[in-house]
Design an enzyme around this catalytic site. Structure first.
Site, PDB file in Angstrom:
ATOM      1  N   CYS A  30      48.625  45.207  25.018  1.00  0.00           N
ATOM      2  CA  CYS A  30      47.667  46.287  25.198  1.00  0.00           C
ATOM      3  C   CYS A  30      46.208  45.861  25.090  1.00  0.00           C
ATOM      4  CB  CYS A  30      47.930  47.385  24.192  1.00  0.00           C
ATOM      5  SG  CYS A  30      47.697  46.869  22.495  1.00  0.00           S
ATOM      6  N   ALA A  31      45.924  44.752  24.392  1.00  0.00           N
ATOM      7  CA  ALA A  31      44.530  44.410  24.137  1.00  0.00           C
ATOM      8  C   ALA A  31      43.769  44.300  25.446  1.00  0.00           C
ATOM      9  CB  ALA A  31      44.449  43.097  23.374  1.00  0.00           C
ATOM     10  N   PRO A  32      42.515  44.766  25.511  1.00  0.00           N
ATOM     11  CA  PRO A  32      41.733  45.410  24.448  1.00  0.00           C
ATOM     12  C   PRO A  32      41.826  46.928  24.432  1.00  0.00           C
ATOM     13  CG  PRO A  32      40.330  44.907  26.275  1.00  0.00           C
ATOM     14  CD  PRO A  32      41.714  44.545  26.699  1.00  0.00           C
TER      15      PRO A  32
ATOM     16  N   LYS B  88      43.692  50.039  29.142  1.00  0.00           N
ATOM     17  CA  LYS B  88      44.787  50.699  29.847  1.00  0.00           C
ATOM     18  C   LYS B  88      45.470  51.707  28.931  1.00  0.00           C
ATOM     19  CE  LYS B  88      45.707  46.733  32.774  1.00  0.00           C
ATOM     20  NZ  LYS B  88      45.026  45.719  31.937  1.00  0.00           N
TER      21      LYS B  88
ATOM     22  N   ASP C 120      50.639  44.434  20.866  1.00  0.00           N
ATOM     23  CA  ASP C 120      50.100  43.151  21.329  1.00  0.00           C
ATOM     24  C   ASP C 120      50.535  42.107  20.322  1.00  0.00           C
ATOM     25  OD1 ASP C 120      47.597  42.504  23.466  1.00  0.00           O
ATOM     26  OD2 ASP C 120      48.105  40.960  22.011  1.00  0.00           O
TER      27      ASP C 120
ATOM     28  N   ASP D 253      56.182  40.712  18.582  1.00  0.00           N
ATOM     29  CA  ASP D 253      56.373  39.866  19.758  1.00  0.00           C
ATOM     30  C   ASP D 253      57.044  40.712  20.828  1.00  0.00           C
ATOM     31  OD1 ASP D 253      56.992  38.031  21.650  1.00  0.00           O
ATOM     32  OD2 ASP D 253      57.636  36.485  20.233  1.00  0.00           O
TER      33      ASP D 253
ATOM     34  N   ASP E 145      51.495  44.480  31.007  1.00  0.00           N
ATOM     35  CA  ASP E 145      50.367  43.716  31.558  1.00  0.00           C
ATOM     36  C   ASP E 145      50.508  42.307  31.010  1.00  0.00           C
ATOM     37  OD1 ASP E 145      48.046  42.792  32.582  1.00  0.00           O
ATOM     38  OD2 ASP E 145      46.738  43.944  31.280  1.00  0.00           O
TER      39      ASP E 145
ATOM     40  N   CYS F  67      46.902  39.640  36.029  1.00  0.00           N
ATOM     41  CA  CYS F  67      45.614  39.382  36.660  1.00  0.00           C
ATOM     42  C   CYS F  67      45.637  37.990  37.276  1.00  0.00           C
ATOM     43  CB  CYS F  67      44.477  39.529  35.679  1.00  0.00           C
ATOM     44  SG  CYS F  67      44.650  38.514  34.229  1.00  0.00           S
TER      45      CYS F  67
END
Lengths: 139, 700
Positions: free
Chosen positions: B384-386, B389, B407, B434, B451, B508
């Site tokens: 999830c960081a940062p 989203k 995360d 994890d 993500d 990404c």
């Protein structure tokens, strides 16, 4: 020692996660200090602001100064709730009614009218600038 | 609202793109002017300079036209040219009295010849004659020697003759000086060589693109790279490659052109060779440069309105009042705003601190839109960081339901917690487990957003270190982790949920290894199918890439590129889980395959099982592709095996590697099963020494 405000549904879900792996849940309201006093965090602002009895509004020019952690001067004072007592906890708003933080009235409303422009009227306690300044110790 | 300076944006340092273009003028000039002009340049009148340029062009023209031209003719000309320059400078150094003469020689060649005569000795004059002869001869394609003489001046124009004479004078003078130290002939040879390469380089800059030879490349490697030259060469090379059959040099293969292009691109944009190779595999030639160029400039700053606290119109008004120049992001987003410039730091306005918006790349809105979370759902955000989203999910759910934001890195959770509180998100539990352990921790989610951590090849503009610090192993390591994560993400979803059962996988990265390959793997391993992402733009995912063949439904995944969509490179895939059961054949295999657990960095094992869950599965090409891969992965398997066997005997190690490569197909499946299917000891099994010993016995 943190105090969180959250729904029961969320709580049930969170019980499944090992305590060590839990970073945060719901909204953090504050914490108990070592001397067992409760201290509000800025994260509670959204919940408390609508119920604030005593409010102080800050002029746009002084907003930035307050958000950097400075006390509020008379020159930056836009409005103040009538009959605010001295050392009364207040919620600080911007003139657009955006809550900016917590403070303590340094003077009563009456006194505020008389003092010179450079005098402090609200002591700074917490502000939303801490989201950036103290991100690590926020909750 | 005028354009104002944005203090938030870092000031660009170094020469920008414009500067690069402007500097190109020097190159242009250098093509026309002899390179050693430095000290003699001041002496040339504008006419003389123009003449010099003309001479230059004349000497190049025959080559460009690909006339059959004696090489020696060319070199002779070069020689004379070079010597002329040399002469100018050396003359200046030695004889102050002569310098004025030299100037006149250069400016008025015809006169200069006569005037300079008295200064020079008789023999020099003779030699100059010899040279002029040589020059003429060569033009007539006769082998030139110093002794041979003939006069073919007649068929030349007077001005040409004059020009030649002028050159020769320069030559004479240079010899005058050089006689003191070195024998003239040797020096001439040296100069000739120098001149030769110089001219050839200029030719490359010209219209006809010639591949540099091997020694030239060596030479260039020794020198600091000349960026203008490389840039020009890339352009020319591209031109040739676009129309290869007509523009190529006959005896050079396409491979040679391509390898030169790769080298140049790597040097010009300072990428590692490996990454350039990957990029050129990924994009057609015309797009590669666009992509690399787009990575050099940063994407526009975008922000997302927090509709939990404000509306986009109000926010835009408030920010405009603060002197921010912004616009709506696009038709596809109702909350995005793009910031052109700002007079205040956009990340520290009172509106930002009050949680009215979040600074967030346009591309990171897409996976959440694809996820389409509904109110009162249970949602898992695995990495999830940062928190951008995550907060967008909460915003779409209007703070109802529950979100588990996870995360693996506890450090990064500080920013998640800060952002969630600032934005007034209240329905979120933040944890740092994890991701691979996930269905064990908590399962039964309606939707999962994964993500995945990736190599970051889509966000090179943000983090240019990716250019150089990623290699094959890193990519495969990423891909392996992603495969583990996607399986645990799928396992965490409840397929019977009436509103959900969806998984969105995004990275990404632009590399196929981390995207299509991973999704294809998940399709094989679990009861999932791809569904349209709901994003009406972006490019379709690959269904075939080089030797790999993916499931045809990978068409419904979406790719986003910096050069086409002006957002970070991104990949989004949406999967629907249609059964909670994990495909049966895998279970059977786990029991038998577990002893041979090994760290193998591949997932595309052939799909031999007759009870393959997915309909319309293309088995033929897949298994073929995986055969090819198998050989590839021997290497990575061996590497992994070595890691595990640290501390063990070498011989033992080698045996293991062999075994590992033999069994790679088999192990792959079992290994991944373990990761995704956390049976007791499944995760631990990886490193358990007991397993190591058993690697050697073949299960087949």
């Amino acid at each position: 020692d943190r105090v969180y405000y959250l729904s029961e549904r969320l709580l049930k879900l969170a019980t499944n996660i090992p305590r060590d792996n839990l970073a945060s849940l719901g909204t953090c309201f504050g914490k108990f200090t070592k001397s067992q006093k409760f201290r509000l965090h800025i994260t509670a602002l959204d919940y408390l602001a609508p119920y604030a009895k005593y409010k102080v509004w800050v002029k746009p020019g002084a907003e930035q100064s307050f958000l950097y952690g400075n006390h509020l001067l008379k020159s930056g004072l836009g409005r103040i709730t009538e009959s605010t007592a001295q050392y009364q906890g207040v919620v600080v708003y911007s003139m657009a009614d955006v809550p900016l933080g917590f403070g303590v009235a340094a003077k009563t409303t009456q006194e505020c009218r008389k003092v010179d422009p450079m005098a402090i009227v609200v002591f700074h306690q917490a502000d939303i600038g801490e989201y950036i300044r103290h991100e690590e110790t926020l909750t | 609202m005028g354009r104002k300076l944005d203090p938030n944006r870092p000031a660009k340092r170094g020469p920008g793109r414009k500067a690069r273009k402007q500097r190109g003028a020097e190159v242009e000039l250098a093509r026309f002017l002899p390179p050693t002009l430095d000290d003699s340049a001041t002496k040339l009148s504008s006419h003389a300079r123009r003449r010099a340029a003309k001479r230059r062009i004349k000497s190049e023209k025959p080559q460009m036209g690909k006339k059959v031209l004696d090489h020696q003719n060319l070199t002779a000309k070069e020689k004379t040219l070079k010597n002329a320059n040399k002469g100018k400078s050396s003359q200046e150094d030695n004889q102050t009295s002569c310098s004025t003469n030299a100037a006149t020689q250069l400016t008025s060649p015809a006169l200069g010849k006569k005037r300079s005569r008295p200064e020079e000795s008789e023999e020099e004059e003779e030699e100059s004659m010899a040279f002029s002869d040589e020059d003429d001869l060569s033009e007539d394609e006769i082998m030139d020697d110093y002794g041979v003489s003939s006069s073919s001046d007649e068929d030349l124009l007077p001005i040409e003759r004059a020009a030649r004479k002028q050159k020769l004078e320069g030559q004479d003078i240079s010899e005058d000086d050089s006689e003191d130290e070195t024998p003239p002939s040797r020096q001439r040879v040296e100069q000739e060589q120098e001149k030769d390469t110089d001219l050839q380089l200029n030719m490359e800059a010209g219209e006809c693109f010639v591949l540099p030879s091997g020694q030239e490349i060596e030479k260039e490697a020794a020198q600091p790279p000349d960026l203008q030259l490389i840039h020009q060469r890339i352009k020319d090379n591209m031109e040739v490659l676009q129309d290869f059959s007509s523009k190529r040099e006959k005896e050079r293969s396409r491979q040679e052109y391509l390898s030169l292009l790769h080298r140049d691109l790597a040097a010009y944009y300072s990428y590692s060779d490996f990454l350039i190779g990957k990029m050129t595999e990924l994009f057609p030639l015309s797009e590669v440069v666009d992509f690399l160029e787009a990575n050099e400039v940063s994407r526009p700053v975008t922000l997302r309105t927090n509709t939990l606290k404000t509306r986009r119109r109000d926010l835009a008004q408030a920010l405009i009042n603060r002197g921010v120049n912004l616009d709506p992001l696009g038709k596809w987003s109702k909350t995005g705003l793009v910031v052109y410039d700002s007079s205040v730091p956009i990340g520290a306005t009172p509106e930002y601190l009050a949680g009215h918006y979040m600074l967030q790349g346009a591309s990171s809105l897409l996976p959440v839109m694809a996820l389409a979370p509904q109110e009162n759902e249970r949602i898992l955000d695995m990495c999830c960081a940062p928190g951008g989203k995550t907060s967008y999910i909460a915003q779409l759910m209007k703070n109802t339901g529950v979100i588990l934001a996870n995360d693996s890195n506890a450090e990064r959770l500080h920013s998640v917690v800060g952002n969630l509180h600032r934005l007034g998100v209240t329905n979120t539990v933040v944890s740092h487990c994890d991701g691979r352990q996930f269905p064990k921790v908590l399962g039964g989610f309606d939707r999962v957003l994964l993500d995945a951590p990736c190599s970051g090849t889509g966000v090179i503009s943000k983090d240019p270190t990716v250019k150089t610090n990623k290699d094959e192993k890193d990519i495969l390591r990423c891909a392996h982790l992603q495969k583990e994560l996607i399986l645990s993400a799928i396992d965490s979803v409840n397929a019977t949920s009436e509103s959900g059962g969806y998984i969105v996988y995004c990275t990404c990265s632009v590399l196929v290894e981390e995207n299509e390959w991973v999704v294809d793997y998940a399709l094989k391993k679990r009861n999932v199918r791809l569904v349209p992402t709901g994003l009406d733009f972006g490019k379709e995912g690959f269904t075939r890439f080089k030797e790999r063949r993916f499931h045809p439904s990978l068409k419904s995944t979406r790719r986003f590129y910096p050069h086409t969509h002006n957002m970070d490179g991104f990949f989004v895939a949406k999967l629907k889980k249609f059964s909670n059961a994990i495909p049966k054949p895998l279970k059977d295999e786990e029991s038998s395959g577990e002893p041979t657990t090994q760290r193998v960095k591949d997932g595309s094992a052939p799909a031999p099982t007759p009870t393959e869950p997915l309909p319309k599965k293309k088995k033929g090409p897949e298994s073929k592709a995986s055969q090819q891969q198998a050989s590839k992965q021997e290497l990575s398997a061996a590497v992994a095996a070595r890691k595990e066997a640290k501390g063990e005997l070498k011989a033992n190690k080698k045996k293991k590697q062999l075994a590992a490569s033999k069994q790679s197909n088999f192990q792959k499946r079992s290994r991944l099963l373990n990761a995704a299917w956390p049976s007791p000891g499944g995760l631990r099994a990886k490193s358990a020494p007991r397993k190591k010993g058993s690697v050697q016995r073949s299960p087949q």
